[in-house]
Design a protein around this motif. Structure first.
Motif, PDB file in Angstrom:
ATOM      1  N   VAL A   1       9.363 -53.295 -52.435  1.00 42.82           N
ATOM      2  CA  VAL A   1      10.646 -52.700 -52.062  1.00 42.82           C
ATOM      3  C   VAL A   1      10.436 -51.208 -52.261  1.00 42.82           C
ATOM      4  O   VAL A   1      10.041 -50.763 -53.335  1.00 42.82           O
ATOM      5  N   ARG A   2      10.672 -50.439 -51.192  1.00 36.62           N
ATOM      6  CA  ARG A   2      10.405 -49.003 -51.240  1.00 36.62           C
ATOM      7  C   ARG A   2      11.678 -48.203 -50.972  1.00 36.62           C
ATOM      8  O   ARG A   2      12.617 -48.695 -50.380  1.00 36.62           O
ATOM      9  N   ARG A   3      11.628 -46.959 -51.414  1.00 35.83           N
ATOM     10  CA  ARG A   3      12.724 -46.029 -51.149  1.00 35.83           C
ATOM     11  C   ARG A   3      12.293 -45.132 -50.000  1.00 35.83           C
ATOM     12  O   ARG A   3      11.256 -44.489 -50.043  1.00 35.83           O
ATOM     13  N   HIS A   4      13.124 -45.093 -48.955  1.00 31.13           N
ATOM     14  CA  HIS A   4      12.871 -44.244 -47.796  1.00 31.13           C
ATOM     15  C   HIS A   4      13.184 -42.797 -48.154  1.00 31.13           C
ATOM     16  O   HIS A   4      13.961 -42.529 -49.069  1.00 31.13           O
ATOM     17  N   THR A   5      12.597 -41.873 -47.439  1.00 33.45           N
ATOM     18  CA  THR A   5      12.835 -40.454 -47.711  1.00 33.45           C
ATOM     19  C   THR A   5      14.311 -40.077 -47.590  1.00 33.45           C
ATOM     20  O   THR A   5      14.755 -39.111 -48.193  1.00 33.45           O
ATOM     21  N   HIS A   6      15.085 -40.857 -46.834  1.00 33.21           N
ATOM     22  CA  HIS A   6      16.522 -40.587 -46.688  1.00 33.21           C
ATOM     23  C   HIS A   6      17.359 -41.322 -47.726  1.00 33.21           C
ATOM     24  O   HIS A   6      18.575 -41.330 -47.650  1.00 33.21           O
ATOM     25  N   GLY A   7      16.695 -41.985 -48.688  1.00 31.04           N
ATOM     26  CA  GLY A   7      17.399 -42.641 -49.778  1.00 31.04           C
ATOM     27  C   GLY A   7      17.631 -44.122 -49.602  1.00 31.04           C
ATOM     28  O   GLY A   7      18.001 -44.804 -50.551  1.00 31.04           O
ATOM     29  N   ALA A   8      17.430 -44.662 -48.398  1.00 25.20           N
ATOM     30  CA  ALA A   8      17.635 -46.092 -48.175  1.00 25.20           C
ATOM     31  C   ALA A   8      16.530 -46.884 -48.870  1.00 25.20           C
ATOM     32  O   ALA A   8      15.401 -46.425 -49.002  1.00 25.20           O
ATOM     33  N   ILE A   9      16.852 -48.086 -49.323  1.00 26.79           N
ATOM     34  CA  ILE A   9      15.888 -48.967 -49.978  1.00 26.79           C
ATOM     35  C   ILE A   9      15.622 -50.134 -49.037  1.00 26.79           C
ATOM     36  O   ILE A   9      16.556 -50.704 -48.465  1.00 26.79           O
ATOM     37  N   PHE A  10      14.340 -50.506 -48.856  1.00 33.07           N
ATOM     38  CA  PHE A  10      14.001 -51.538 -47.884  1.00 33.07           C
ATOM     39  C   PHE A  10      12.763 -52.309 -48.328  1.00 33.07           C
ATOM     40  O   PHE A  10      11.938 -51.801 -49.081  1.00 33.07           O
ATOM     41  N   TYR A  11      12.661 -53.582 -47.850  1.00 36.99           N
ATOM     42  CA  TYR A  11      11.429 -54.352 -48.025  1.00 36.99           C
ATOM     43  C   TYR A  11      10.410 -53.781 -47.059  1.00 36.99           C
ATOM     44  O   TYR A  11      10.689 -53.628 -45.874  1.00 36.99           O
ATOM     45  N   HIS A  12       9.251 -53.467 -47.562  1.00 35.20           N
ATOM     46  CA  HIS A  12       8.228 -52.862 -46.711  1.00 35.20           C
ATOM     47  C   HIS A  12       7.590 -53.911 -45.825  1.00 35.20           C
ATOM     48  O   HIS A  12       7.177 -54.964 -46.283  1.00 35.20           O
ATOM     49  N   LYS A  13       7.518 -53.614 -44.518  1.00 35.94           N
ATOM     50  CA  LYS A  13       6.787 -54.428 -43.547  1.00 35.94           C
ATOM     51  C   LYS A  13       6.005 -53.460 -42.676  1.00 35.94           C
ATOM     52  O   LYS A  13       6.406 -52.323 -42.492  1.00 35.94           O
ATOM     53  N   GLY A  14       4.924 -53.920 -42.125  1.00 37.22           N
ATOM     54  CA  GLY A  14       4.176 -53.083 -41.209  1.00 37.22           C
ATOM     55  C   GLY A  14       3.146 -52.209 -41.895  1.00 37.22           C
ATOM     56  O   GLY A  14       2.748 -52.447 -43.024  1.00 37.22           O
TER      57      GLY A  14
ATOM     58  N   ARG B   1      -4.216 -57.952 -44.979  1.00 37.13           N
ATOM     59  CA  ARG B   1      -3.334 -58.261 -43.856  1.00 37.13           C
ATOM     60  C   ARG B   1      -3.099 -59.764 -43.843  1.00 37.13           C
ATOM     61  O   ARG B   1      -4.039 -60.550 -43.813  1.00 37.13           O
ATOM     62  N   VAL B   2      -1.831 -60.164 -43.864  1.00 31.35           N
ATOM     63  CA  VAL B   2      -1.457 -61.573 -43.869  1.00 31.35           C
ATOM     64  C   VAL B   2      -0.783 -61.858 -42.536  1.00 31.35           C
ATOM     65  O   VAL B   2       0.341 -61.418 -42.283  1.00 31.35           O
ATOM     66  N   VAL B   3      -1.483 -62.565 -41.668  1.00 29.86           N
ATOM     67  CA  VAL B   3      -1.015 -62.790 -40.304  1.00 29.86           C
ATOM     68  C   VAL B   3       0.256 -63.635 -40.283  1.00 29.86           C
ATOM     69  O   VAL B   3       1.223 -63.308 -39.607  1.00 29.86           O
ATOM     70  N   LYS B   4       0.287 -64.728 -41.030  1.00 30.11           N
ATOM     71  CA  LYS B   4       1.440 -65.636 -41.001  1.00 30.11           C
ATOM     72  C   LYS B   4       2.714 -64.993 -41.535  1.00 30.11           C
ATOM     73  O   LYS B   4       3.799 -65.438 -41.238  1.00 30.11           O
ATOM     74  N   ARG B   5       2.560 -63.953 -42.346  1.00 32.28           N
ATOM     75  CA  ARG B   5       3.741 -63.376 -42.986  1.00 32.28           C
ATOM     76  C   ARG B   5       3.998 -61.955 -42.517  1.00 32.28           C
ATOM     77  O   ARG B   5       4.624 -61.170 -43.190  1.00 32.28           O
ATOM     78  N   GLU B   6       3.484 -61.624 -41.353  1.00 33.76           N
ATOM     79  CA  GLU B   6       3.769 -60.355 -40.689  1.00 33.76           C
ATOM     80  C   GLU B   6       3.563 -59.125 -41.560  1.00 33.76           C
ATOM     81  O   GLU B   6       4.520 -58.559 -42.082  1.00 33.76           O
ATOM     82  N   GLY B   7       2.369 -58.716 -41.710  1.00 30.06           N
ATOM     83  CA  GLY B   7       2.179 -57.440 -42.360  1.00 30.06           C
ATOM     84  C   GLY B   7       1.089 -57.391 -43.402  1.00 30.06           C
ATOM     85  O   GLY B   7       0.360 -58.339 -43.630  1.00 30.06           O
ATOM     86  N   VAL B   8       1.034 -56.244 -44.026  1.00 28.23           N
ATOM     87  CA  VAL B   8       0.035 -55.967 -45.038  1.00 28.23           C
ATOM     88  C   VAL B   8       0.671 -56.146 -46.406  1.00 28.23           C
ATOM     89  O   VAL B   8       1.772 -55.684 -46.649  1.00 28.23           O
ATOM     90  N   ARG B   9      -0.036 -56.832 -47.277  1.00 27.10           N
ATOM     91  CA  ARG B   9       0.396 -56.954 -48.663  1.00 27.10           C
ATOM     92  C   ARG B   9      -0.635 -56.235 -49.518  1.00 27.10           C
ATOM     93  O   ARG B   9      -1.773 -56.038 -49.107  1.00 27.10           O
ATOM     94  N   VAL B  10      -0.232 -55.869 -50.694  1.00 24.39           N
ATOM     95  CA  VAL B  10      -1.110 -55.110 -51.581  1.00 24.39           C
ATOM     96  C   VAL B  10      -1.215 -55.802 -52.921  1.00 24.39           C
ATOM     97  O   VAL B  10      -0.417 -56.674 -53.256  1.00 24.39           O
TER      98      VAL B  10
END
Length: 93
Positions: free
Chosen positions: A9-22, A35-44
């Motif tokens: 969960v990240r904070r956007h530069t404009h202050g919004a909080i979002f689940y990171h995808k992409g 990169r996890v294909v079935k779950r759309e995106g990169v995990r760390v």
């Protein structure tokens, strides 16, 4: 840190909080990516304090670990019960 993938969960530069995808922003080498294909995106995942600080630099405000490890992402090896107390209980504290 047990080699567990993290949903961020990240904070956007404009202050919004979002689940990171992409695509991830530029990150330190101590933050590993998968990169996890079935779950759309990169995990760390991180192995040490440097990796954790790298997530902080990415404006990560919450880390949600998977119940499976990086070595076998399709099979959970733990269960987590997240029990939130009711409002009445919180008022007594």
């Amino acid at each position: 840190m047990q080699h567990r993938l993290l949903k961020l969960v990240r904070r956007h530069t404009h202050g919004a909080i979002f689940y990171h995808k992409g695509q991830l922003p530029k990150i330190l080498i101590s933050v590993h990516q998968l990169r996890v294909v079935k779950r759309e995106g990169v995990r760390v995942w991180v192995d040490d304090l440097d990796g954790l600080l790298g997530l902080v630099e990415m404006d990560a405000v919450e880390l949600h670990p998977w119940n499976a490890t990086v070595d076998d992402i399709e099979h959970a090896n733990r269960v987590v019960f997240d029990l939130d107390p009711g409002a009445a209980l919180l008022e007594t504290l």
